[in-house]
Design an enzyme around this catalytic site. Structure first.
Site, PDB file in Angstrom:
ATOM      1  N   GLU A   1       0.836  -1.224   0.000  1.00 13.28           N
ATOM      2  CA  GLU A   1       0.000   0.000   0.000  1.00 13.28           C
ATOM      3  C   GLU A   1       0.859   1.258   0.000  1.00 13.28           C
ATOM      4  O   GLU A   1       0.588   2.223   0.706  1.00 13.28           O
ATOM      5  CB  GLU A   1      -0.974  -0.025   1.183  1.00 13.28           C
ATOM      6  CG  GLU A   1      -1.914  -1.221   1.144  1.00 13.28           C
ATOM      7  CD  GLU A   1      -3.046  -1.160   2.176  1.00 13.28           C
ATOM      8  OE1 GLU A   1      -2.999  -0.292   3.069  1.00 13.28           O
ATOM      9  OE2 GLU A   1      -3.976  -1.979   2.068  1.00 13.28           O
TER      10      GLU A   1
ATOM     11  N   GLU B   1      -5.929  -8.313  -0.962  1.00 11.04           N
ATOM     12  CA  GLU B   1      -6.547  -8.477   0.369  1.00 11.04           C
ATOM     13  C   GLU B   1      -8.028  -8.194   0.240  1.00 11.04           C
ATOM     14  O   GLU B   1      -8.421  -7.217  -0.404  1.00 11.04           O
ATOM     15  CB  GLU B   1      -5.996  -7.468   1.395  1.00 11.04           C
ATOM     16  CG  GLU B   1      -4.588  -7.690   1.866  1.00 11.04           C
ATOM     17  CD  GLU B   1      -4.163  -6.663   2.937  1.00 11.04           C
ATOM     18  OE1 GLU B   1      -5.014  -5.875   3.411  1.00 11.04           O
ATOM     19  OE2 GLU B   1      -2.974  -6.657   3.284  1.00 11.04           O
TER      20      GLU B   1
END
Ligand SMILES: *[C@@H]1O[C@H](CO)[C@@H](O)[C@H](O)[C@H]1NC(C)=O
Ligand SMILES: *[C@@H]1O[C@H](CO)[C@@H](O)[C@H](O)[C@H]1NC(C)=O
Ligand SMILES: *[C@@H]1O[C@H](CO)[C@@H](O)[C@H](O)[C@H]1NC(C)=O
Ligand SMILES: *[C@@H]1O[C@H](CO)[C@@H](O)[C@H](O)[C@H]1NC(C)=O
Ligand SMILES: *[C@@H]1O[C@H](CO)[C@@H](O)[C@H](O)[C@H]1NC(C)=O
Ligand SMILES: *[C@@H]1O[C@H](CO)[C@@H](O)[C@H](O)[C@H]1NC(C)=O
Length: 474
Positions: free
Chosen positions: A127, A276
């Site tokens: 991220e 995810e």
């Protein structure tokens, strides 16, 4: 495996002889549709050896790791489990700028285990482009794609073609997500790092890895109807006015937002990979919908959707498999942030399942035992306070009390001798006041009622007489 775990997975073990674990492979590649994130931020987790046994018993054949843990990488050798391994964020600049270090990183963390350990993806950072990162992290942006090329080239130089390189991004790389056809990438990355990244992914036939959690947009505005939409059980559809495409669930909207944003930058064909997704089974008072019922329904429906044959895809890209890593194998008690952060697991730390789930996607709803209905789906409305948790360690509590009092403006003024909240002179009382006072000042900036696990939220006003505790109103 414990007896509880054995009972819950009994349905999964029966068809082993007839259903090969490779049934949900994607045509043309060897990546299983469903995998699991194996995060290790817990101090009570089963050993790597037992964890791999548990993963196998769930018939999961693809695992994503957050770092190249040598013991796990070694134990996965010969396991028939596909492996996705991550370059930690803090290594990215070094990998881009120091060639011998990059070579050594790939040697030590990939080639040393390959091919016995079936590494298929290298994730460069985690991220990295999220805008709430520190200034230090933002420096990494410029090095991200060059580091990805470096790693890809080192693999090529070693004649390895079947390891792809990607980077998992969060939904906040998008400026807007609704309607999907209107989605664009955030303006601070849309003309800089994003075109570089898309060029790399397209050119190397890799995937756009996205962490996509319908839980977050839903919980920001929770209603019963939208809960069904988030859990893949909506009776009503949503038509995107821009594209005319019809949506039946929130995850599809999120995924198509990414597709539309990529298309606007000239890359309509990059495949998606969900790095995810999941649903928390427990959380704080101010976190609606985090319960076992919703977590089980979300994950079961997700697995069925992702493994469906023929593949479903999304409205904008029907008929394709979108490989998915569920988050997460375990509850991880050392993650900070709100209560949900520590409750995304499929398994308790003793290895027993938190809820029953068939990870092959072949079990119908009717074949599962009834779940307790989720009762905290509505957001709590009213005042809440942040107080010291029962049984908190006194030394650590003292440290957190001092920390809280040192933040903000006059946070603990009322605790001074002679002031209204000085009595009773107890650490628990003073820490509770300090936590509430701190939280009231900083919640809007993202602060949580956590304090390394020493604080809990309460709806019961802890104040007395003249001592008013600062509160947060939901
Ligand atoms: C590059 O990495 C190598 C291997 O880790 C290290 O020995 C060397 O000092 C690094 N060079 C620089 C300039 O940092
Ligand atoms: C799409 O985005 C544009 C510009 O941001 C905005 O003006 C328009 O209202 C949006 N369309 C919809 C249907 O929301
Ligand atoms: C993306 O890759 C495809 C297939 O390799 C290629 O035909 C196309 O030109 C590429 N797109 C861009 C914008 O480079
Ligand atoms: C939402 O669902 C809950 C639980 O099923 C129910 O008790 C509640 O009345 C519903 N609320 C609305 C507004 O439909
Ligand atoms: C919603 O869409 C699904 C799939 O396209 C379709 O089967 C269903 O009939 C639609 N339902 C409504 C209420 O329009
Ligand atoms: C503390 O006070 C200063 C100056 O009055 C102000 O700028 C700042 O925003 C305050 N901080 C908080 C957390 O209230």
């Amino acid at each position: 495996m414990g007896s509880a775990a054995a009972a819950a997975f009994r349905f999964l073990l029966l068809p082993l002889v007839i259903i090969s674990p490779y049934v949900s492979m994607i045509t043309g590649t060897d990546i299983p549709a469903i995998g699991i994130n194996y995060g290790q931020l817990g101090d009570d987790l089963p050993s790597p050896y037992r964890s791999i046994e548990l993963i196998k018993s769930m018939q999961v054949t693809s695992v994503k790791l957050y770092d190249p843990n040598p013991e796990i990488m070694r134990l996965l050798a010969g396991s028939k489990i596909y492996v996705t391994v991550m370059v930690p964020n803090q290594e990215i600049i070094n990998i881009d700028t120091n060639h011998s270090l990059a070579v050594k990183w790939v040697q030590d963390n990939v080639l040393a285990y390959y091919p016995a350990t079936m590494i298929r993806f290298i994730m460069v950072g985690n991220e990295i482009l999220s805008h709430h990162r520190s200034a230090e992290d933002m420096q990494i942006w410029n090095h991200l794609v060059p580091a990805m090329y470096k790693i890809k080239n080192i693999l090529k130089a070693n004649n390895i073609q079947n390891i792809k390189v990607g980077t998992p991004l969060a939904m906040d790389v998008l400026q807007t997500t609704s309607p999907p056809s209107n989605a664009t990438f955030r303006s601070d990355i849309a003309l800089t790092v994003m075109p570089q990244l898309l060029k790399f992914l397209n050119g190397t036939k890799s995937y756009f890895f996205i962490d996509a959690y319908p839980y977050f947009p839903w919980s920001a505005n929770p209603t019963n109807a939208s809960l069904d939409y988030a859990l893949f059980k909506s009776q009503t559809n949503y038509t995107d006015p821009g594209s005319g495409l019809v949506y039946t669930n929130l995850l599809d909207e999120m995924l198509d937002s990414v597709l539309f944003a990529m298309t606007k930058l000239g890359y309509p064909d990059i495949r998606l990979f969900i790095s995810e997704t999941g649903w928390p089974h427990e959380g704080d008072l101010d976190e609606p919908g985090a319960n076992i019922y919703n977590a089980a329904i979300y994950n079961r429906n997700l697995v069925r959707k992702i493994t469906a044959k023929p593949p479903i895809g999304t409205p904008a890209r029907p008929g394709v498999v979108i490989p998915t890593f569920i988050f997460s194998l375990y509850d991880e008690n050392q993650k900070d942030g709100p209560g949900t952060e520590r409750h995304w697991g499929l398994l308790h730390s003793d290895g027993s399942p938190i809820f029953d789930i068939d990870m092959t996607g072949s079990r119908a709803d009717s074949e599962y035992e009834a779940l307790p209905e989720g009762h905290n789906n509505q957001a709590y409305k009213g005042k809440i306070w942040c107080v010291a948790a029962r049984g908190a360690d006194m030394t650590r509590l003292g440290r957190e009390l001092r920390y809280a009092c040192n933040q903000g403006n006059r946070t603990c003024e009322a605790l001074d001798p002679g002031k209204e909240c000085y009595e009773p002179v107890s650490l628990i009382w003073h820490a509770s006041y300090a936590f509430s006072s701190y939280w009231k000042q900083f919640k809007s900036q993202g602060a949580t009622c956590y304090f390394h696990g020493l604080a809990v939220q309460t709806t019961r006003d802890p104040g007395h007489g003249s001592c008013q505790f600062p509160s947060v109103t939901l």
